[in-house]
Design a protein around this motif. Sequence first.
Motif: not given
Length: 432
Positions: A396-405
């Motif tokens: 998920a975007s929330e778990l991304s190493p860059s720009f979560p959310g």
Amino acid sequence: MSIRTETTDVAIVGAGFTGLSAALELKRAGIDFLVLEARDRVGGRVEAVRNGLGELVDSGGQFLCEDMPELMALAKARGKTFVETYVEGEFITHPRMSASRGELMYHASMAIRDRMNSIEPDDPAIAGLSVADWLERQEDPADAKAGFRSLIEGLWCLALDKVPLWHLIDNDRRITNEVPELQYSLRETMQSLADDLAGDLGDRLRLSQPATRIEHGPEGVRVTSAAGVVEARAVLIALPPATAAKLDFTPALPPALAKDLGVWESGAVIKILVRYTKPFWRERGLSGMVMWRDLPGLFACDASKDAGHAALTVFVGGPRALRWRELGEAALRAEVTARLVDALGPEAADMLDFSSRDWTRDRWSGGAYSDLIVDVTARNAERTILGGAPPVYFSASELSPSFPGYVEGAIVAGRIAARKIQSAIATSASGS
């Protein structure tokens, strides 16, 4: 009646930018997949609708900037038209203060944010503190604190007393843009970009097929939807954590994983687009950007596409969105109109159209634009979720190493997850 069963290498649950990006990465690697999407469209928290004038407008995630490399490259490759957000002129803070004092307040609020981000997330001195607890301890002027609160609740759409300080620091450090994130929008809408990606998936995409059950074991997975069953070697749950937690997993997920999926809460936002005959605020030397110090979570900015398309976008975020959603459409319009008139003058009431999208009760994403951890003790939640329970994987975007959310984060997260699954499949094949 027989149940339709399909077989593939990887089943992907969710066709937001995370799921779409993962699917395209698998396609490039020559790995077969099927994408199941609950909605009748792709994009997840990105969405476009027709307003009352018949214009196609972004009702979900919309903005991007040049410091978001993957999203910028994708939009350019797909021939999208970048519309630069109008920012010339005075930035209004309300209740009004002089331009010089407003600038000082803004810089003081950002200084609080910078000071917060200078703290190490694992510093024992902040263990157990929410963002609100920490802010209360700061000795900054009340105006600066109010500006900081409005900024954070507007961005993350949750009350500061819910968000662990360490989590916000960790999130904020991964958002690395140096130019404003509101720099551009796409004339064709952000949704059009998601549609383009979906078009590349051909018949591997299934819309209006919410997954109802995920059965998993050493031999693979069975994903059940109303349309039938998908049998696969692995499944990628490409959903926000709070939404993923609601799925029926059989057998139950490992306790630590189930617990860490359950420590997230979706933000709350109502997004409003107001159309005017002309951008009257510019004639008064205003940018159209307004931050209400006395109403945390309320923010407006210019969203005009060109000289003939004058518009303001108004965001109602966090606790204020949860209160204002109870007003009903007419009362919400009256409330927002009154606030715009207070800030920008009587011309703000002369609207061509008022279109609102309440994301607070969204069935499939639970809110917008991001989930946040709300348990101060859940320091390993992201790591646990990313570890998954193979052959069940999460992204998920929330778990991304860059720009979560953000959409940028969703693209990065989807590609990383696809490569991880590709590696696992290759390892399995070489060992068999």
